[in-house]
Write a protein that holds these residues in place. Sequence first.
Motif, PDB file in Angstrom:
ATOM      1  N   ALA A  87       0.838  -1.202   0.000  1.00 33.34           N
ATOM      2  CA  ALA A  87       0.000   0.000   0.000  1.00 33.34           C
ATOM      3  C   ALA A  87       0.876   1.257   0.000  1.00 33.34           C
ATOM      4  N   ARG A  88       1.959   1.243   0.766  1.00 31.10           N
ATOM      5  CA  ARG A  88       2.867   2.408   0.810  1.00 31.10           C
ATOM      6  C   ARG A  88       3.549   2.632  -0.539  1.00 31.10           C
ATOM      7  N   GLU A  89       4.024   1.548  -1.151  1.00 33.76           N
ATOM      8  CA  GLU A  89       4.692   1.675  -2.457  1.00 33.76           C
ATOM      9  C   GLU A  89       3.731   2.195  -3.527  1.00 33.76           C
ATOM     10  N   LEU A  90       2.511   1.681  -3.521  1.00 31.34           N
ATOM     11  CA  LEU A  90       1.517   2.119  -4.508  1.00 31.34           C
ATOM     12  C   LEU A  90       1.098   3.562  -4.259  1.00 31.34           C
ATOM     13  N   SER A  91       1.031   3.947  -3.009  1.00 30.31           N
ATOM     14  CA  SER A  91       0.723   5.336  -2.678  1.00 30.31           C
ATOM     15  C   SER A  91       1.809   6.263  -3.241  1.00 30.31           C
ATOM     16  N   ALA A  92       3.054   5.841  -3.125  1.00 31.39           N
ATOM     17  CA  ALA A  92       4.162   6.618  -3.696  1.00 31.39           C
ATOM     18  C   ALA A  92       4.052   6.678  -5.222  1.00 31.39           C
ATOM     19  N   LEU A  93       3.668   5.561  -5.849  1.00 33.70           N
ATOM     20  CA  LEU A  93       3.484   5.568  -7.305  1.00 33.70           C
ATOM     21  C   LEU A  93       2.344   6.497  -7.713  1.00 33.70           C
ATOM     22  N   ALA A  94       1.300   6.579  -6.899  1.00 35.46           N
ATOM     23  CA  ALA A  94       0.207   7.519  -7.197  1.00 35.46           C
ATOM     24  C   ALA A  94       0.741   8.953  -7.175  1.00 35.46           C
ATOM     25  N   GLY A  95       1.628   9.250  -6.244  1.00 33.95           N
ATOM     26  CA  GLY A  95       2.266  10.568  -6.219  1.00 33.95           C
ATOM     27  C   GLY A  95       3.122  10.790  -7.452  1.00 33.95           C
ATOM     28  N   PHE A  96       3.824   9.756  -7.886  1.00 34.01           N
ATOM     29  CA  PHE A  96       4.628   9.838  -9.099  1.00 34.01           C
ATOM     30  C   PHE A  96       3.746  10.080 -10.318  1.00 34.01           C
ATOM     31  N   ARG A  97       2.581   9.430 -10.357  1.00 31.11           N
ATOM     32  CA  ARG A  97       1.631   9.632 -11.454  1.00 31.11           C
ATOM     33  C   ARG A  97       1.239  11.104 -11.542  1.00 31.11           C
ATOM     34  N   ASN A  98       1.033  11.735 -10.387  1.00 29.90           N
ATOM     35  CA  ASN A  98       0.692  13.160 -10.372  1.00 29.90           C
ATOM     36  C   ASN A  98       1.820  14.004 -10.958  1.00 29.90           C
ATOM     37  N   VAL A  99       3.048  13.626 -10.667  1.00 28.17           N
ATOM     38  CA  VAL A  99       4.198  14.337 -11.237  1.00 28.17           C
ATOM     39  C   VAL A  99       4.214  14.154 -12.750  1.00 28.17           C
ATOM     40  N   LEU A 100       4.003  12.926 -13.228  1.00 29.58           N
ATOM     41  CA  LEU A 100       3.976  12.682 -14.676  1.00 29.58           C
ATOM     42  C   LEU A 100       2.924  13.531 -15.370  1.00 29.58           C
ATOM     43  N   VAL A 101       1.758  13.637 -14.749  1.00 28.34           N
ATOM     44  CA  VAL A 101       0.643  14.349 -15.369  1.00 28.34           C
ATOM     45  C   VAL A 101       0.818  15.865 -15.287  1.00 28.34           C
ATOM     46  N   HIS A 102       1.256  16.351 -14.142  1.00 29.32           N
ATOM     47  CA  HIS A 102       1.204  17.795 -13.895  1.00 29.32           C
ATOM     48  C   HIS A 102       2.536  18.526 -14.052  1.00 29.32           C
ATOM     49  N   ILE A 103       3.656  17.807 -14.004  1.00 29.64           N
ATOM     50  CA  ILE A 103       4.951  18.480 -14.071  1.00 29.64           C
ATOM     51  C   ILE A 103       5.806  17.843 -15.155  1.00 29.64           C
ATOM     52  N   TYR A 104       5.162  17.422 -16.215  1.00 33.46           N
ATOM     53  CA  TYR A 104       5.850  16.681 -17.269  1.00 33.46           C
ATOM     54  C   TYR A 104       6.961  17.471 -17.939  1.00 33.46           C
ATOM     55  N   TRP A 105       6.960  18.765 -17.868  1.00 37.73           N
ATOM     56  CA  TRP A 105       7.970  19.578 -18.532  1.00 37.73           C
ATOM     57  C   TRP A 105       9.264  19.668 -17.716  1.00 37.73           C
ATOM     58  N   ASP A 106       9.232  19.227 -16.461  1.00 40.95           N
ATOM     59  CA  ASP A 106      10.394  19.360 -15.592  1.00 40.95           C
ATOM     60  C   ASP A 106      10.663  18.057 -14.850  1.00 40.95           C
ATOM     61  N   LEU A 107      10.667  16.962 -15.598  1.00 37.13           N
ATOM     62  CA  LEU A 107      10.821  15.646 -14.985  1.00 37.13           C
ATOM     63  C   LEU A 107      12.291  15.304 -14.771  1.00 37.13           C
ATOM     64  N   ASP A 108      12.560  14.581 -13.706  1.00 37.73           N
ATOM     65  CA  ASP A 108      13.890  14.062 -13.425  1.00 37.73           C
ATOM     66  C   ASP A 108      14.016  12.723 -14.159  1.00 37.73           C
ATOM     67  N   LEU A 109      14.683  12.746 -15.303  1.00 35.49           N
ATOM     68  CA  LEU A 109      14.770  11.548 -16.137  1.00 35.49           C
ATOM     69  C   LEU A 109      15.524  10.414 -15.452  1.00 35.49           C
ATOM     70  N   GLU A 110      16.491  10.734 -14.625  1.00 28.10           N
ATOM     71  CA  GLU A 110      17.193   9.690 -13.860  1.00 28.10           C
ATOM     72  C   GLU A 110      16.204   8.956 -12.961  1.00 28.10           C
ATOM     73  N   GLN A 111      15.371   9.718 -12.267  1.00 31.91           N
ATOM     74  CA  GLN A 111      14.387   9.128 -11.360  1.00 31.91           C
ATOM     75  C   GLN A 111      13.388   8.277 -12.146  1.00 31.91           C
TER      76      GLN A 111
END
Length: 134
Positions: A86-110
Motif C-alpha cells: 500500500a505504501r509503495e503504490l501510494s508513492a506511485l500515485a504521487g509519481f503519477r501526479n508528477v507525470l501528469v502535472h509536471i511533465y515539462w520538468d521531470l527528473d529523467l534519472e528518477q
Amino acid sequence: MRVLHHMQELQDAANDWKRYQSIPREDFFSSRDTRNMVFHAMMVAIQSAIDVATDIIAEERLQKPATYRETFEILGKNGILPDPLARELSALAGFRNVLVHIYWDLDLEQIYAILQRDLVFVEDFAEVIRKHLS
C-alpha cells in the motif's frame, strides 16, 4: 463489473511497461518519442491501479479517499493490501501526479529508475486484487 475492465487496462499497460524495461538507457535519454511512450505506459498502469482501488472502495463501501495516494492507504487499512505494498503504490500515485502535472520538468534519472524498479508493485497489486475478487 467495472473493476474487470480496469484490471484489463492495468494488465495491458503493465505488459507495455515490462517491454519498455529493455529500452537501453541511452535510448531513453536521447529519444523524446521513447520517453513519451514510457511515460504513457507508466501513467496508464498507475491510473488503472488507482481506478481498480477506487472501484473496490466504492463496491465495499469503504472510507472515501481524499487523494489518489489515499486509495491505496485505505485498501491497506482494510486488510485488502499488505501495508508495505500500500505504501509503495501510494508513492506511485504521487509519481503519477508528477507525470501528469509536471511533465515539462521531470527528473529523467528518477523516471528511468522507477521504470526499472517499480513495475513489481503494480504486478503485485494486480495479483492481490485478483485473489481478493475470487
